[in-house]
Write a protein that holds these residues in place. Structure first.
Motif, short mmCIF file in Angstrom:
data_model
loop_
_atom_site.label_atom_id
_atom_site.label_comp_id
_atom_site.label_asym_id
_atom_site.label_seq_id
_atom_site.Cartn_x
_atom_site.Cartn_y
_atom_site.Cartn_z
N ARG A 102 -46.11 -6.06 -2.74
CA ARG A 102 -45.74 -6.89 -4.20
C ARG A 102 -44.66 -7.21 -3.93
O ARG A 102 -44.40 -8.19 -4.90
CB ARG A 102 -46.22 -6.20 -4.96
N VAL A 103 -43.47 -5.88 -3.95
CA VAL A 103 -42.38 -6.38 -3.97
C VAL A 103 -41.18 -7.62 -2.90
O VAL A 103 -40.75 -7.96 -3.66
CB VAL A 103 -41.58 -5.59 -3.82
N LEU A 104 -41.90 -7.82 -2.18
CA LEU A 104 -41.50 -8.37 -1.06
C LEU A 104 -42.42 -9.57 -1.65
O LEU A 104 -40.89 -11.30 -1.42
CB LEU A 104 -41.54 -8.30 0.48
N ASP A 105 -43.53 -9.84 -2.09
CA ASP A 105 -43.34 -11.13 -2.09
C ASP A 105 -42.88 -12.20 -3.31
O ASP A 105 -43.13 -12.75 -3.84
CB ASP A 105 -45.40 -11.30 -2.13
N LYS A 106 -42.84 -10.80 -4.29
CA LYS A 106 -41.87 -11.28 -5.69
C LYS A 106 -40.92 -11.14 -6.03
O LYS A 106 -40.33 -12.48 -6.24
CB LYS A 106 -42.29 -10.16 -6.61
N HIS A 107 -39.86 -10.97 -5.24
CA HIS A 107 -38.19 -10.94 -5.12
C HIS A 107 -37.75 -11.90 -4.04
O HIS A 107 -36.72 -12.43 -3.91
CB HIS A 107 -38.08 -10.16 -5.38
N PHE A 108 -38.65 -12.22 -2.85
CA PHE A 108 -38.10 -12.22 -1.86
C PHE A 108 -38.79 -13.48 -1.08
O PHE A 108 -39.95 -13.54 -0.80
CB PHE A 108 -38.29 -11.48 -0.69
N GLN A 109 -38.20 -15.27 -0.18
CA GLN A 109 -38.56 -15.27 0.04
C GLN A 109 -38.63 -15.81 1.78
O GLN A 109 -37.52 -16.17 2.18
CB GLN A 109 -38.91 -17.18 -0.71
N LEU A 110 -39.72 -14.96 2.17
CA LEU A 110 -39.17 -14.61 3.71
C LEU A 110 -39.68 -15.71 4.50
O LEU A 110 -40.76 -16.25 5.04
CB LEU A 110 -39.31 -12.89 3.97
N ARG A 111 -39.03 -15.66 5.53
CA ARG A 111 -39.65 -16.95 6.27
C ARG A 111 -39.30 -15.91 8.13
O ARG A 111 -38.15 -15.75 7.97
CB ARG A 111 -39.53 -18.54 6.28
N TYR A 143 -35.88 -14.26 8.24
CA TYR A 143 -34.89 -14.65 7.27
C TYR A 143 -35.61 -14.78 6.33
O TYR A 143 -36.46 -15.36 5.32
CB TYR A 143 -34.92 -16.23 7.66
N ALA A 144 -34.39 -13.97 5.09
CA ALA A 144 -34.31 -13.57 4.06
C ALA A 144 -34.41 -15.31 2.74
O ALA A 144 -33.29 -15.13 2.59
CB ALA A 144 -34.16 -13.10 2.71
N GLU A 145 -35.02 -16.29 2.77
CA GLU A 145 -34.97 -17.89 1.97
C GLU A 145 -34.21 -17.57 0.93
O GLU A 145 -32.75 -18.12 0.64
CB GLU A 145 -35.85 -18.48 2.27
#
Lengths: 162, 620
Positions: A82-91, A135-137
């Motif tokens: 949840r933390v990843l989804d909420k605070h980072f846009q990863l690709r 990659y943390a967009e």
């Protein structure tokens, strides 16, 4: 004069955002929202709050069976995700699937792509994607209250007796 | 006329706001652009974010439990009160300062709804607010969030200056409706209308379907709206007919107030599981773990209902201290368990002749909410369709069972988050299908899909356009008929209260914006001036034949008694010097949708407003 004021405010708002209004005479200053000065600690805090990650990593797990650990990890996984989804846009760094052939341009960014095997020394390189990378967009950490101690990763919890 | 038309769903658990910008909307209202406002709210200490809905949750800080500045809003500093997401989180920690489900209290006649009584049973006097005040606080928050994002400092664009349609359960009585309007007025709203939530859901379907909706319904259709919100279950029947060559919609009937909703379901699952844990393993959960369990049960419910192939959902409540694995309590919610708790508990298969269990008559009642004693929503539905069969027969004789026992809709609109779960929709449709088969009628179809979280707000915003003559309106008038109780002349018998007769003051179907006078020789009302005069006040959702002034015998089946209404005639006259004054009654249903009752003195023509008593009458 009006035009001048308008232009001046335009730039103030552009550069200062809502904080610009705090300079308005007579208006109550609007609250300012600031990020943590310790963003790494803040991230630990988020992972702890949502997923109990600090507790988990600091727990001696040798005595527990896989089933017990597995059960706890489900919740930890869900929370940290949840933390990843909420605070980072990863690709992924590379769009190609794992196992797919890829050709790297000569001027590839060595911080974004690690080479394994025969690195060669120049020219485009052909290879196989083993890991697509992350990659943390975008990183969007929440703001915190100005008065909060930025080094607190997780507050202690005290149940107050009534 | 305001630039925007606004729809607000002031829900038991979540609040939403939708709007139409009339300046950019095309002239064809059926292609109107209804948008929703992402609502700014504190989501964690010191952080504000926008969410599609605002949890109808209020936390009132004692002073020290949150860091300074933690509750600030982008538009002003706030040290004490927070509404929305973060309030919910704080409430799980400190329940004595946390107010939720206040709307359920707003229609609870047994308490003083304008007195600071929430949170109930809390020792923190400074954190207490009245149900009406909480509604005003939530509305004020919406207004601030709107103004911050869209008004840009222009008073003409402020939310309180727009035309606002506020939704209430169809089953709200006149007192609760008036309280809601009073709360909105206190929050600064000026141009207000009330709308029944099930109607809003149908408007939302019309808005979402676009011009095609006229092809998907036809004259003779009888639409049932089943609206199961966080706190209440609300039924409405809406008839489709043809008038002057165009489709017309009329709301025929609304259900009784049933305090039963999605929150009850999550709690039922959680209590079921915690009971099992205690019984089988001797594990007792503390309050904090219990609230974690309720959250997980909500997730488990949604997950299992959305994925029919899953056999179970693992539930683990992490340990309280820093030992995560050591303290973890593991269990799972098997599908059979969920079906048992939900489908069999809340949506049990039943026949059209089944009825919800009657409330137990107990000497004491806990000072809590009067939850529906029977959780069987299908049984409540059976009762609803049965008591309105006669009315349906008048316009839709082919939609009533041959024995006249119950009415059968041709179409169903679902509303409320719990109906995201297909099995629950299917259970309702199958149950209705079976009842239809028994009566030799075809099964009802489901009408399209709407956004179950935002439909009510969207439908209300759409109605704003319709009110300006740019779209279809559902007609219906007052869903209840209202009565004042008149003691009949009977010899006094010790211990037996004199029987009362109900005199109709507002007939069923009375249109908004009309008034009716009840007077003349047949009605002899006489009150003493200078002292409070109180009338017993009753309503019925089933008696449609009564005309103003008609007298009826009061039965528990047909009537619901509310708190008394009262007035004082001849203000300023010395007590003891009162004189008997002959009065007529005047009832007005305003454009806003609130009921006003007044006594009119015969000699002087002076009008005295009868106030709805929101206080506990003490003689329940």
């Amino acid at each position: 004069m009006r035009l001048f004021t308008a232009v001046r405010w335009f730039f103030r708002i552009l550069f200062k955002g809502d904080a610009a209004f705090a300079e308005l005479p007579g208006a109550a200053p609007k609250p300012v929202f600031t990020g943590s000065t310790e963003p790494a600690v803040q991230l630990l805090g988020l992972l702890q709050k949502e997923g109990r990650l600090l507790d988990f990593l600091n727990e001696e797990i040798d005595g527990y069976g896989d089933a017990e650990i597995g059960a706890a990890v489900r919740d930890i996984h869900r929370g940290c995700r949840r933390v990843l989804d909420k605070h980072f846009q990863l690709r992924p760094v590379l769009e190609e699937a794992e196992g797919a052939a890829v050709t790297l341009p000569e001027d590839f960014d060595p911080s974004a792509v690690e080479l394994y095997g025969d690195a060669g020394n120049s020219g485009p390189r052909k290879g196989t994607v083993r890991h697509r990378g992350w990659y943390a967009e975008e990183t969007k950490l929440p703001t915190i209250p100005e008065s909060a101690d930025p080094k607190v990763a997780a507050p202690a919890q005290v149940e107050v007796a009534s | 006329m305001s630039r925007f038309t606004i729809g607000i769903d002031l829900g038991t658990t979540n609040t939403a706001l939708a709007f139409v910008d009339t300046e950019v909307s095309p002239d064809n209202p059926e292609e109107a652009m209804v948008a929703t406002l992402p609502i700014d709210q504190v989501v964690s200490a010191g952080a504000v974010d926008q969410r599609p809905t605002l949890p109808s949750a209020v936390y009132i800080a004692g002073g020290q439990e949150v860091p300074e500045g933690a509750l600030n809003l982008p538009w002003r500093s706030e040290g004490r009160v927070t509404i929305g997401q973060f309030a919910r989180e704080l409430g799980a920690r400190v329940p004595t300062r946390y107010i939720h489900s206040s709307k359920s209290w707003l229609c609870h006649g047994g308490v003083d709804r304008e007195a600071p009584i929430l949170p109930p049973n809390s020792p923190e006097e400074d954190a207490k607010r009245s149900p009406a005040e909480v509604a005003a606080m939530i509305l004020r928050h919406l207004a601030e969030a709107w103004d911050h994002n869209l008004a840009g400092g222009d008073p003409a664009l402020a939310l309180t200056a727009q035309e606002v349609t506020l939704c209430v359960p169809a089953s709200f009585d006149a007192g609760a409706r008036n309280l809601t309007v009073a709360a909105a007025e206190r929050a600064g709203f000026k141009d207000l209308h009330l709308l029944e939530e099930p109607q809003a859901a149908l408007y939302s379907w019309i808005e979402a379907t676009g011009p095609r909706w006229r092809k998907e319904t036809s004259p003779g259709d009888l639409v049932l709206v089943v609206d199961v919100g966080g706190g209440t279950t609300d039924f409405s029947l809406i008839a489709v007919s043809e008038e002057d060559g165009a489709l017309a919609l009329r709301r025929l009937a609304v259900g009784e107030h049933i305090l039963l909703g999605g929150d009850n379901m999550d709690l039922a699952i959680a209590y079921g599981l915690s009971g099992q844990l205690e019984e089988e393993r001797g594990v007792k959960l503390d309050a904090w773990q219990m609230s974690a369990l309720v959250q997980q049960c909500r997730m488990a419910k949604e997950e299992l209902l959305l994925n029919p192939e899953r056999a179970s959902y693992p539930i683990s409540i992490l340990g309280r201290g820093s030992a995560v694995i050591g303290g973890t309590i593991r269990t799972e919610l098997p599908r059979a368990g969920l079906d048992g708790f939900l489908l069999e508990g809340f949506f049990p298969p039943c026949g059209p002749g089944d009825r919800p269990a009657r409330p137990r008559r107990a000497g004491f009642r806990e000072a809590g909410l009067p939850y529906a004693p029977d959780p069987g929503i299908t049984r409540h539905l059976a009762r609803f369709l049965s008591i309105h069969a006669e009315q349906v027969k008048e316009t839709h004789p082919d939609r009533v069972a041959p024995d006249g026992g119950f009415a059968l809709p041709t179409a169903v609109v679902f509303n409320g988050g719990v109906f995201k779960a297909e099995p629950l929709r299917r259970r309702i449709l199958e149950t209705l299908g079976e009842w239809g088969a028994q009566a030799g009628k075809e099964a009802p179809r489901m009408l399209g899909s709407i956004d179950l979280d935002l439909a009510v707000a969207r439908g209300a915003a759409y109605l704003g356009l319709a009110r300006r003559g740019r779209g279809i309106r559902i007609r219906g008038g007052s869903a209840r008929s209202y009565y004042i109780g008149i003691e009949s002349a009977a010899p006094a018998v010790p211990g037996v209260p004199p029987p009362i007769k109900a005199m109709c003051v507002v007939p069923h179907g009375m249109e908004e914006g009309t008034s009716v006078d009840i007077g003349g020789r047949e009605i002899d009302l006489c009150i003493w001036t200078g002292e409070p005069a109180a009338f017993r006040f009753l309503s019925s959702t089933t008696r449609r034949q009564d005309k103003p002034g008609d007298l009826a015998n009061v039965t528990a089946e047909e009537f619901e008694e509310h708190n008394p209404i009262e007035t004082v005639l001849g203000e300023g006259e010395e007590e003891g010097e009162g004189r008997p004054a002959e009065v007529d009654l005047r009832a007005e249903l305003t454009e806003i949708g609130v009921l006003r009752l007044a006594c009119v003195e015969r000699g002087t023509g002076k009008e005295y407003q009868l106030e709805f008593n929101v206080r506990h009458s003490g003689e329940e």
